[in-house]
Design an enzyme around this catalytic site. Structure first.
Site, PDB file in Angstrom:
ATOM      1  N   LYS A 197     -17.638  -0.541   5.517  1.00  0.00           N
ATOM      2  CA  LYS A 197     -18.111  -1.576   4.605  1.00  0.00           C
ATOM      3  C   LYS A 197     -19.623  -1.532   4.417  1.00  0.00           C
ATOM      4  O   LYS A 197     -20.125  -1.661   3.296  1.00  0.00           O
ATOM      5  CB  LYS A 197     -17.699  -2.943   5.172  1.00  0.00           C
ATOM      6  CG  LYS A 197     -17.769  -4.050   4.166  1.00  0.00           C
ATOM      7  CD  LYS A 197     -17.206  -5.344   4.712  1.00  0.00           C
ATOM      8  CE  LYS A 197     -17.335  -6.432   3.643  1.00  0.00           C
ATOM      9  NZ  LYS A 197     -16.785  -7.706   4.082  1.00  0.00           N
TER      10      LYS A 197
ATOM     11  N   PHE B 181     -11.775  -7.221  13.391  1.00  0.00           N
ATOM     12  CA  PHE B 181     -10.694  -7.698  12.533  1.00  0.00           C
ATOM     13  C   PHE B 181     -10.349  -6.633  11.492  1.00  0.00           C
ATOM     14  O   PHE B 181     -11.235  -6.074  10.848  1.00  0.00           O
ATOM     15  CB  PHE B 181     -11.107  -9.008  11.848  1.00  0.00           C
ATOM     16  CG  PHE B 181     -10.063  -9.507  10.877  1.00  0.00           C
ATOM     17  CD1 PHE B 181      -8.808  -9.889  11.332  1.00  0.00           C
ATOM     18  CD2 PHE B 181     -10.325  -9.559   9.524  1.00  0.00           C
ATOM     19  CE1 PHE B 181      -7.840 -10.318  10.450  1.00  0.00           C
ATOM     20  CE2 PHE B 181      -9.354  -9.991   8.630  1.00  0.00           C
ATOM     21  CZ  PHE B 181      -8.111 -10.373   9.093  1.00  0.00           C
ATOM     22  N   GLN B 182      -9.079  -6.377  11.349  1.00  0.00           N
ATOM     23  CA  GLN B 182      -8.559  -5.362  10.420  1.00  0.00           C
ATOM     24  C   GLN B 182      -9.197  -3.984  10.644  1.00  0.00           C
ATOM     25  O   GLN B 182      -9.496  -3.264   9.697  1.00  0.00           O
ATOM     26  CB  GLN B 182      -8.715  -5.816   8.963  1.00  0.00           C
ATOM     27  CG  GLN B 182      -7.808  -7.003   8.650  1.00  0.00           C
ATOM     28  CD  GLN B 182      -7.601  -7.259   7.181  1.00  0.00           C
ATOM     29  OE1 GLN B 182      -8.478  -7.008   6.354  1.00  0.00           O
ATOM     30  NE2 GLN B 182      -6.421  -7.769   6.834  1.00  0.00           N
TER      31      GLN B 182
ATOM     32  N   GLU C 298       0.819  -1.213   0.000  1.00  0.00           N
ATOM     33  CA  GLU C 298       0.000   0.000   0.000  1.00  0.00           C
ATOM     34  C   GLU C 298       0.851   1.262   0.000  1.00  0.00           C
ATOM     35  O   GLU C 298       0.450   2.295  -0.531  1.00  0.00           O
ATOM     36  CB  GLU C 298      -0.953   0.008   1.191  1.00  0.00           C
ATOM     37  CG  GLU C 298      -2.106  -0.985   1.083  1.00  0.00           C
ATOM     38  CD  GLU C 298      -1.771  -2.361   1.643  1.00  0.00           C
ATOM     39  OE1 GLU C 298      -0.583  -2.617   1.953  1.00  0.00           O
ATOM     40  OE2 GLU C 298      -2.693  -3.184   1.779  1.00  0.00           O
TER      41      GLU C 298
ATOM     42  N   MET D 245      24.457   9.135   2.864  1.00  0.00           N
ATOM     43  CA  MET D 245      24.351  10.444   3.492  1.00  0.00           C
ATOM     44  C   MET D 245      24.611  10.355   4.994  1.00  0.00           C
ATOM     45  O   MET D 245      25.256  11.224   5.575  1.00  0.00           O
ATOM     46  CB  MET D 245      22.975  11.056   3.215  1.00  0.00           C
ATOM     47  CG  MET D 245      22.845  12.515   3.632  1.00  0.00           C
ATOM     48  SD  MET D 245      24.080  13.588   2.851  1.00  0.00           S
ATOM     49  CE  MET D 245      23.134  14.241   1.462  1.00  0.00           C
TER      50      MET D 245
END
Lengths: 592, 177
Positions: free
Chosen positions: A175, A125-126, A63, A482
């Site tokens: 949802k 969940f999630q 993602e 760096m």
């Protein structure tokens, strides 16, 4: 008569699910590409997306990659980038990309799935409170709690993301909301009583600015990313050329003014050119245009252009007087303000000032000693010469990023893309992917170090799957360069955790199914570049084995002033003992 | 519009400021404002929020402190929030302010009347009474409420609840009482 209830008679009156409304709204917004990753909470949306041919969906491999791709697309095209991910981990994986877009004012809209409304707060969940998590790193965010608000919220999200000072907007989509039905009616106009960015600058302030400019003997234009965001390059050129004012740009300002022009002075700040830093500190008037006096530009703020009067043009009122007090602040869109300013400004007598700067350019140019072993500066310079500035350069973060800013001559706006504010390693590859969908006409080049590329290397697969024709150039010095440079210069060469190993990038490229090349010596660079540029039906990976310990100069150490500027060390100018003189040369790059 | 009290010259000194803002009643709007103060490290002395005459809008009154440049940034940052409709710094204007306190004071038979006398002087009300306590409701400026609390402290304050400052700009500027 159409039925309001079953809605099957007319497409306009048919009841639609939230998911369908979402997809239709994107089409209404003119979105033709979405970067995303499906999951449980967004299955319904992906189902609706399945039937829509107007929108291309790119399945990234993470993602974070989707959000950076949306950023790259937005920066290269000037249109908002869109990412779509699922709830929970899908949403939290977008955080770095969103923070990056917030720091760099990139217009993106991120849609996240969310658990059903009644489950919110239940540790479902999630589930993650992504609206809470991203509140401080979005320009604005929304949780859609009613399907009847969905279309208007999407309209508002795009409006907020793209107007005023642009930035990321997140829309959280539960949802059940996406499954419930209503009539689709995409709002034509937007009305927000609390948000009304003004683009026109105050007339009196613009007049005052013109007065200061017309009186100035040693003016400098200090140009930031706001100029590119407001598509004001033409206005900037007109002003600089009419008034004869030299131009220095920030990292994000690169490309806003052609560096082939004699008024160009290259980049300003910590790794800016000697002459632009010096000019800013001798100028009697500093005109900040869409720049925000970032600490990487100013160093010690109190000593930054201390003698100069300052004009500051910015659309964000909070950017003004945040770090530096200015004499004439102008809140407004750069394009509008510069347009209004132009007729009021005279041609200035800056001949002596420009002559002084020309002399500084000759005495303290950007330079490096080329030899048998590959210097990153050389690779970047060659890319610039081969493409003649007609390429989109997407750099990552670190030494190569600064050399990319220094040694490529930027001619056109939106050809330099990088993670400036947040400094996100792993940005380049996915951002270049996104950029390539916006620019099919010129090569899109991803430049990374060996550290940064490994942070989002999974996107090789995306590039191969969609035949994304970007050039993936990896500068491998086996160090986090760096950090190593800072350890060398400021931490008594104690190289703590900066040595980094890498896979065989050529074999890895092949394993993913794309072409891979490698150059280990300077005389191989042109050849591999030519091979990479010849591939147009997919990605090409090139690994450059570069000099391991090399430092970016000039450098103004953090918080210091231009007086402490460290230029290329004497020994480099003289040459390294033991290297055969025939392979060595001191390369000098002129800006302007 | 009333006259604006002349602003004192910036002197870099910290001052208490009363900021009044109108905010859309939207999901998370309050969090955004509280979060802004936390993220930028601004002080909050008190923060009140409540409905207004417009049911889509809430009024927040924030008492904060900082020098002029900090206050300027706070005002701009508050304005920048998408849900903010209006921000005003009342500090240099004439405004009405009220703070309400409920003060539960320990009482003994011989102190009760003294406590009630103090309440009367401050035009406070006794709103609850029990054999060992009285609860005083005090309304007024912050200083007035501070003062009554100070007076009641020797008797023993069992519990205290304060609203923090609410404020409105005076319509007629230039006269302060």
């Amino acid at each position: 008569m159409t039925s309001q209830k079953d809605g099957s008679l007319s497409p306009h009156n048919r009841l639609m699910t939230g998911a369908e409304i979402f997809v239709r709204s994107l089409v209404e917004e003119g979105v033709d590409i979405v970067f995303g990753y499906p999951g449980g909470a967004v299955i319904g949306i992906y189902d609706a997306l399945h039937d829509i041919s107007d929108i291309k969906h790119i399945l990234t491999r993470h993602e974070q990659g989707a959000v950076h791709a949306a950023e790259g697309y937005a920066k290269a095209s000037g249109k908002p980038g869109v990412a779509l991910v699922t709830s929970g981990p899908g949403a939290t994986n977008t955080v770095t990309g969103i923070a990056d877009a917030y720091m760099d004012s990139i217009p993106i809209v991120v849609f996240t799935g969310q658990v059903a409304l009644k489950l919110i707060g239940n540790d479902a969940f999630q589930e993650a409170d992504i609206v809470g998590i991203t509140r401080p790193i979005t320009k604005h965010n929304y949780l859609v709690r009613d399907v009847n608000e969905l279309a208007a919220t999407i309209k508002e999200a795009f409006y907020v993301a793209t107007t005023g000072r642009p930035g990321p907007v997140l829309v959280d989509l539960p949802k059940d909301v996406m499954a419930s039905k209503t009539h689709f009616d995409y709002p034509k106009k937007i009305q927000m009583r609390s948000y009304n960015p003004h683009t026109q600058g105050n007339k009196k302030q613009i007049e005052k600015a013109a007065e200061l400019i017309n009186k100035s003997k040693r003016p400098v234009l200090y140009v930031g990313g706001g100029t590119i965001l407001s598509n004001a390059s033409e206005e900037l050129k007109a002003l600089a050329r009419k008034a004869r004012i030299p131009v220095t740009t920030t990292l994000h300002g690169l490309g806003s003014y052609p560096e082939s022009d004699e008024l160009a002075m290259g980049m300003l700040g910590m790794h800016g050119t000697w002459y632009s830093n010096t000019a800013v500190n001798y100028c009697d008037l500093l005109i900040a245009v869409g720049a925000r006096f970032d600490d990487r530009v100013t160093g010690n703020v109190d000593a930054f252009a201390a003698e100069a009067k300052k004009i500051h043009i910015d659309i964000d009122p909070t950017a003004i007087s945040k770090n530096v007090k200015v004499d004439v602040p102008i809140v407004g869109d750069v394009k509008h303000v510069l347009r209004d300013l132009l007729p009021l400004v005279q041609t200035l007598e800056t001949k002596d000032w420009l002559q002084t700067i020309r002399q500084w350019k000759e005495e303290h140019p950007l330079r490096y000693r080329n030899g048998k072993h590959i210097r990153m500066q050389y690779v970047i310079q060659r890319i610039g010469e081969m493409t003649n500035g007609n390429a989109v350069i997407v750099s990552d973060v670190g030494q190569h990023q600064m050399w990319t800013a220094q040694f490529f001559k930027y001619i056109h706006p939106r050809t330099h893309i990088t993670s400036g504010g947040l400094g996100t390693m792993g940005f380049s590859l996915p951002a270049a992917m996104g950029a390539s969908f916006a620019r099919k006409d010129i090569p899109v080049i991803s430049l990374s170090g060996d550290g940064g590329i490994q942070m989002n290397i999974q996107e090789f697969a995306t590039c191969v799957e969609y035949k994304i024709p970007i050039k993936i150039f990896i500068m491998n010095n086996s160090y986090l360069g760096m950090v190593r440079q800072w350890q060398e210069l400021f931490w008594r060469r104690r190289y703590s955790q900066v040595k980094i190993s890498s896979p065989d990038f050529v074999k890895l490229a092949e394993a993913y199914g794309c072409a891979g090349f490698r150059a280990t010596q300077t005389d191989e660079v042109d050849d591999v570049l030519a091979k990479a540029f010849a591939i147009n039906d997919g990605p090409a990976v090139v690994e450059f084995k570069v000099v391991k310990e090399d430092n970016v100069y000039p450098m103004i150490p953090a918080g210091m002033t231009w007086k402490e500027l460290m230029d290329v060390p004497e020994e480099e100018l003289k040459g390294v003992e033991g290297e055969a003189p025939e392979v060595e040369e001191l390369v000098i790059l002129e800006k302007g | 519009m009333g006259e604006l009290t002349a602003l004192p010259a910036p002197d870099g000194r910290d001052r208490k400021h009363t900021i009044s803002l109108l905010v859309e009643n939207k999901f998370g709007a309050f969090n955004r404002i509280a979060g802004l103060f936390a993220a930028k490290g601004y002080n909050i002395d008190s923060l009140t929020v409540g409905p207004t005459e417009d049911d889509e809008i809430s009024r927040m009154t924030i008492v904060t402190r900082g020098d002029d440049s900090v206050i300027e940034q706070i005002m701009k940052q508050l304005n920048k929030l998408i849900n903010t409709v209006k921000v005003a710094d009342l500090t240099y204007e004439s405004f009405v302010e009220r703070d309400l306190a409920l003060i539960k004071v320990q009482t003994k038979p011989d102190t009760r009347s003294e406590i009630m006398q103090i309440a009367e002087i401050f035009r406070a009300k006794i709103v609850d009474i029990s054999p060992r306590t009285v609860t005083v409701e005090a309304v007024g400026s912050e200083q007035k409420v501070d003062a009554i609390i100070k007076m009641l402290k020797p008797f023993g304050i069992k519990e205290l609840a304060r609203t923090g400052r609410v404020a409105l700009k005076r319509e007629f500027q230039g006269e302060v009482n």
